[in-house]
Motif scaffolding. Structure first.
Motif, PDB file in Angstrom:
ATOM      1  N   ARG A 168       0.287   2.603  -5.837  1.00  0.00           N
ATOM      2  CA  ARG A 168       0.777   1.603  -7.147  1.00  0.00           C
ATOM      3  C   ARG A 168       1.533   2.834  -8.740  1.00  0.00           C
ATOM      4  O   ARG A 168       2.613   2.782  -9.597  1.00  0.00           O
ATOM      5  CB  ARG A 168      -0.465   1.130  -7.576  1.00  0.00           C
ATOM      6  CG  ARG A 168      -0.672   0.222  -7.250  1.00  0.00           C
ATOM      7  CD  ARG A 168      -1.289  -0.956  -7.938  1.00  0.00           C
ATOM      8  NE  ARG A 168      -2.739  -0.118  -7.626  1.00  0.00           N
ATOM      9  CZ  ARG A 168      -4.100  -0.426  -6.622  1.00  0.00           C
ATOM     10  NH1 ARG A 168      -3.466  -1.040  -5.720  1.00  0.00           N
ATOM     11  NH2 ARG A 168      -5.251  -0.184  -6.807  1.00  0.00           N
ATOM     12  N   ASP A 169       1.003   4.618  -8.416  1.00  0.00           N
ATOM     13  CA  ASP A 169       1.198   5.109  -9.234  1.00  0.00           C
ATOM     14  C   ASP A 169       2.619   5.765  -9.252  1.00  0.00           C
ATOM     15  O   ASP A 169       3.643   6.114 -10.445  1.00  0.00           O
ATOM     16  CB  ASP A 169       0.383   6.172  -9.369  1.00  0.00           C
ATOM     17  CG  ASP A 169      -0.797   5.812  -9.775  1.00  0.00           C
ATOM     18  OD1 ASP A 169      -0.522   4.962 -11.087  1.00  0.00           O
ATOM     19  OD2 ASP A 169      -1.581   6.424 -10.224  1.00  0.00           O
ATOM     20  N   ILE A 170       3.731   5.364  -8.303  1.00  0.00           N
ATOM     21  CA  ILE A 170       4.784   5.745  -7.972  1.00  0.00           C
ATOM     22  C   ILE A 170       6.107   5.581  -8.814  1.00  0.00           C
ATOM     23  O   ILE A 170       6.711   4.724  -8.104  1.00  0.00           O
ATOM     24  CB  ILE A 170       5.152   6.308  -6.559  1.00  0.00           C
ATOM     25  CG1 ILE A 170       4.401   7.337  -6.044  1.00  0.00           C
ATOM     26  CG2 ILE A 170       6.369   6.976  -5.836  1.00  0.00           C
ATOM     27  CD1 ILE A 170       4.468   7.303  -4.279  1.00  0.00           C
ATOM     28  N   HIS A 171       6.304   5.792  -9.035  1.00  0.00           N
ATOM     29  CA  HIS A 171       7.856   5.353 -10.051  1.00  0.00           C
ATOM     30  C   HIS A 171       8.903   6.108 -10.085  1.00  0.00           C
ATOM     31  O   HIS A 171      10.480   5.269 -10.583  1.00  0.00           O
ATOM     32  CB  HIS A 171       7.600   5.186 -11.898  1.00  0.00           C
ATOM     33  CG  HIS A 171       6.553   3.534 -12.093  1.00  0.00           C
ATOM     34  ND1 HIS A 171       4.856   3.975 -11.632  1.00  0.00           N
ATOM     35  CD2 HIS A 171       6.558   2.965 -12.819  1.00  0.00           C
ATOM     36  CE1 HIS A 171       4.593   2.666 -12.259  1.00  0.00           C
ATOM     37  NE2 HIS A 171       5.234   2.230 -12.669  1.00  0.00           N
ATOM     38  N   TYR A 216      -2.958  13.729  -7.822  1.00  0.00           N
ATOM     39  CA  TYR A 216      -3.164  13.401  -6.450  1.00  0.00           C
ATOM     40  C   TYR A 216      -2.797  14.835  -5.359  1.00  0.00           C
ATOM     41  O   TYR A 216      -2.560  14.691  -3.669  1.00  0.00           O
ATOM     42  CB  TYR A 216      -2.203  12.207  -5.536  1.00  0.00           C
ATOM     43  CG  TYR A 216      -2.503  11.088  -6.449  1.00  0.00           C
ATOM     44  CD1 TYR A 216      -3.334  10.230  -5.816  1.00  0.00           C
ATOM     45  CD2 TYR A 216      -1.974  10.904  -7.649  1.00  0.00           C
ATOM     46  CE1 TYR A 216      -3.719   8.691  -6.664  1.00  0.00           C
ATOM     47  CE2 TYR A 216      -2.414   9.524  -8.411  1.00  0.00           C
ATOM     48  CZ  TYR A 216      -2.855   8.450  -7.171  1.00  0.00           C
ATOM     49  OH  TYR A 216      -3.086   7.410  -8.149  1.00  0.00           O
ATOM     50  N   GLU A 263      -4.201   3.312  -4.415  1.00  0.00           N
ATOM     51  CA  GLU A 263      -3.586   3.952  -6.241  1.00  0.00           C
ATOM     52  C   GLU A 263      -2.340   4.553  -6.143  1.00  0.00           C
ATOM     53  O   GLU A 263      -1.859   4.635  -7.001  1.00  0.00           O
ATOM     54  CB  GLU A 263      -5.026   4.512  -6.769  1.00  0.00           C
ATOM     55  CG  GLU A 263      -6.691   3.455  -6.977  1.00  0.00           C
ATOM     56  CD  GLU A 263      -7.227   4.062  -7.707  1.00  0.00           C
ATOM     57  OE1 GLU A 263      -6.662   5.499  -7.745  1.00  0.00           O
ATOM     58  OE2 GLU A 263      -8.011   3.795  -8.353  1.00  0.00           O
ATOM     59  N   ILE A 281       2.263  13.110 -10.688  1.00  0.00           N
ATOM     60  CA  ILE A 281       1.274  12.867 -10.172  1.00  0.00           C
ATOM     61  C   ILE A 281       0.975  13.664  -8.768  1.00  0.00           C
ATOM     62  O   ILE A 281      -0.252  14.490  -8.180  1.00  0.00           O
ATOM     63  CB  ILE A 281       0.893  12.012  -9.653  1.00  0.00           C
ATOM     64  CG1 ILE A 281       1.710  10.997  -9.504  1.00  0.00           C
ATOM     65  CG2 ILE A 281       0.300  11.085 -11.647  1.00  0.00           C
ATOM     66  CD1 ILE A 281       1.721   9.416  -9.209  1.00  0.00           C
ATOM     67  N   HIS A 289       6.356  10.690  -9.695  1.00  0.00           N
ATOM     68  CA  HIS A 289       5.952  10.238 -10.831  1.00  0.00           C
ATOM     69  C   HIS A 289       5.349   9.526 -11.217  1.00  0.00           C
ATOM     70  O   HIS A 289       5.655   8.422 -11.169  1.00  0.00           O
ATOM     71  CB  HIS A 289       7.512  11.195 -12.219  1.00  0.00           C
ATOM     72  CG  HIS A 289       8.167  11.851 -11.868  1.00  0.00           C
ATOM     73  ND1 HIS A 289       8.181  13.279 -12.944  1.00  0.00           N
ATOM     74  CD2 HIS A 289       9.306  12.934 -11.084  1.00  0.00           C
ATOM     75  CE1 HIS A 289       9.444  14.030 -12.076  1.00  0.00           C
ATOM     76  NE2 HIS A 289       9.606  13.658 -11.245  1.00  0.00           N
ATOM     77  N   ASN A 290       4.759   9.327 -11.977  1.00  0.00           N
ATOM     78  CA  ASN A 290       3.949   7.681 -12.866  1.00  0.00           C
ATOM     79  C   ASN A 290       5.125   7.429 -14.089  1.00  0.00           C
ATOM     80  O   ASN A 290       6.089   8.392 -13.745  1.00  0.00           O
ATOM     81  CB  ASN A 290       2.760   8.544 -13.202  1.00  0.00           C
ATOM     82  CG  ASN A 290       2.196   9.051 -14.564  1.00  0.00           C
ATOM     83  OD1 ASN A 290       3.398   9.270 -15.350  1.00  0.00           O
ATOM     84  ND2 ASN A 290       1.751   9.407 -15.247  1.00  0.00           N
ATOM     85  N   ASN A 291       5.131   6.383 -14.865  1.00  0.00           N
ATOM     86  CA  ASN A 291       5.342   5.465 -14.817  1.00  0.00           C
ATOM     87  C   ASN A 291       5.804   6.415 -16.484  1.00  0.00           C
ATOM     88  O   ASN A 291       6.888   5.822 -17.083  1.00  0.00           O
ATOM     89  CB  ASN A 291       4.950   4.223 -15.511  1.00  0.00           C
ATOM     90  CG  ASN A 291       3.246   4.217 -15.870  1.00  0.00           C
ATOM     91  OD1 ASN A 291       2.235   5.324 -16.244  1.00  0.00           O
ATOM     92  ND2 ASN A 291       3.200   3.108 -16.940  1.00  0.00           N
ATOM     93  N   HIS A 333       7.098  -0.011  -7.397  1.00  0.00           N
ATOM     94  CA  HIS A 333       7.789   0.099  -8.972  1.00  0.00           C
ATOM     95  C   HIS A 333       9.473   1.468  -8.488  1.00  0.00           C
ATOM     96  O   HIS A 333       9.494   1.749  -9.359  1.00  0.00           O
ATOM     97  CB  HIS A 333       6.760   0.445  -9.728  1.00  0.00           C
ATOM     98  CG  HIS A 333       6.048  -0.277 -10.002  1.00  0.00           C
ATOM     99  ND1 HIS A 333       6.144  -1.156 -10.870  1.00  0.00           N
ATOM    100  CD2 HIS A 333       4.214   0.031 -10.030  1.00  0.00           C
ATOM    101  CE1 HIS A 333       4.723  -1.579 -10.179  1.00  0.00           C
ATOM    102  NE2 HIS A 333       3.837  -1.154 -10.174  1.00  0.00           N
TER     103      HIS A 333
END
Length: 466
Positions: free
Chosen positions: A241-244, A272, A238, A211, A204-206, A185
């Motif tokens: 997958r969380d890094i946007h 994290y 995880e 994070i 940053h997440n979505n 992402h």
């Protein structure tokens, strides 16, 4: 040649989960010319929610081959092909891990149809396989089954090949391109903006929430290293997958990056980050008024609701300090909790204590000596500035310590370095102080004494235990 792959698994990371189904479609750049599909016995129970999602249950896989029984066939299909999948690092991490356990080392170029779709078909609301296929008119016959998702990915990939007029696929396959290793992402544009300078960076997440916060001497190089491997563990998978999105702040020096990282971790509490969240000395020196009006000193464990005058790693260090204050300022060991029994004060006969513990000395008289002791303690703490490189030639960085506490930092014009501290403060941002930051600065002041400017005519470079 391309190998378009989809797998179903018992969970989200390879090191503790198994594969329940695999589908591989060999694509020659125009059409599928070969296919492979098999249920796999993962050797562990399939969680109920996974059974509900995929429709694959324990009974179905009980008679299926174990992965090592089909590993040779899978490896032969994959080893000389370009590995293609929707969120390629997920599928590749599982197959790489389980093939290695079976004795096969898979090394392949990779293409991610999530990342390619963002570039070649921009502007869509979602790039999940189901919603993306709906947007572009691709029907999925068996959603969340390996062959159904692989066939949909194959049709999507054919579409991407046809629409790729700007050559994004070839650019991604370039050996010098690191894009295939990036989280699915994360826009490559975020990586391209990262500078090769000291500073801190934010993942940053979505929902744009931070994070992870990191520091670096070279931001671009350090961020790239996060994605240099695709470890199969839960935390790493995880995390990726969380890094946007990535943002950053440049710092004039590595020391400022260390300090700012500690400040931001405390402020943002990212999910994290494990270290620096709770770095504090364990003990502190406290003062308070008792019911009779006497000012008491005590060494006690730190707690988040009180502000100590001085801090220590060991309680022994606190006792050494408070005993020196008793001797130097004629304080009472009972009122300082050094003597805790009901016996007469041990310092009366030594003419140190003036009988405040027996209320034969007034609180005003005794408290004056305690205040003098505390004033002397504070004045002994060093106050100085660390003057170092700025972010450009027209400025210098400045870190200010006052009475042993970190005041703040910032950037000052190069032509006002010798101005009064009050003038310099206008250019600084004030930050909360903590033990980790103070130790960083004190240690730096000893290593680089030429970068230290005293607030007055002299400066102590002795590191106090604060």
């Amino acid at each position: 040649m391309y190998a378009i792959v989809d797998i179903e698994t018992t969970g989200g990371h390879a090191s503790a989960n198994g594969i329940t189904e695999i589908a591989i479609l060999i694509h020659n750049g125009k059409e599928v010319i070969e296919q492979f599909r098999s249920l796999i016995n993962p050797g562990i129970p399939i969680p109920i929610y996974i059974q509900s999602l995929t429709g694959i249950n324990n009974e179905m896989v009980s008679v299926a081959p174990r992965f090592n029984e089909v590993a040779r066939q899978i490896y032969d299909l994959l080893y000389d092909k370009i590995f293609v999948a929707h969120n390629v690092n997920f599928d590749f991490s599982f197959l790489h891990y389980h093939l290695a356990a079976a004795g096969f080392h898979l090394q392949s170029k990779k293409l991610c149809t999530v990342r390619l779709s963002r570039k070649i078909i921009p502007g869509l609301a979602s790039y999940s396989l189901g919603r993306l296929c709906t947007e572009v008119g691709i029907e999925i016959s068996e959603r969340h089954r390996a062959m159904g998702d692989a066939e949909a990915t194959s049709k999507l990939f054919s579409m991407l090949l046809e629409k790729d007029i700007d050559g994004h696929i070839n650019k991604t396959l370039n050996p010098r391109s690191k894009e295939q290793s990036l989280p699915p992402h994360l826009p490559k544009e975020d990586m391209d903006k990262l500078p090769p300078v000291s500073g801190i960076y934010y993942f940053h997440n979505n929902k744009s929430k931070v994070i992870y916060v990191g520091k670096a001497r070279n931001i671009k190089k350090r961020v790239t290293s996060h994605f240099a491997n695709n470890k199969p563990g839960k935390q790493k998978q995880e995390f990726l997958r969380d890094i946007h999105h990535i943002s950053f702040q440049e710092c004039g020096t590595e020391l400022m990056a260390f300090i700012l990282e500690a400040i931001e971790i405390k402020r943002l509490w990212p999910a994290y980050n494990r270290s620096l969240k709770r770095f504090e000395h364990a003990y502190g020196l406290y003062s308070f008024d008792d019911q009779n009006g006497y000012l008491r000193l005590a060494v006690d464990k730190r707690n988040k609701f009180s502000k100590p005058i001085y801090t220590f790693n060991r309680i022994l260090d606190g006792h050494v300090l408070i005993k020196s204050l008793i001797a130097d300022f004629n304080l009472c060991p009972k009122l300082c909790f050094v003597q805790r029994n009901n016996e007469p004060c041990i310092s009366i006969n030594e003419q140190i204590c003036k009988k405040a513990c027996e209320q034969l000395e007034s609180p005003e008289s005794y408290n004056e000596r305690v205040q003098n002791a505390l004033s002397n303690l504070r004045s002994a703490l060093p106050g100085f500035m660390v003057i170092d490189d700025g972010r450009n030639l027209d400025e210098r960085s400045c870190i200010l310590m006052e009475e042993g506490q970190f005041y703040g930092m910032g950037y000052i014009p190069a032509d006002i370095i010798d101005k009064d501290t009050s003038d310099l403060k206008k250019h600084l941002t004030q930050y909360p102080s903590n033990d980790y930051i103070k130790n960083l600065i004190f240690n730096y002041s000893l290593r680089f004494p030429l970068k230290i400017r005293s607030k007055s005519t002299s400066i102590s470079t002795e590191i106090p235990d604060v």
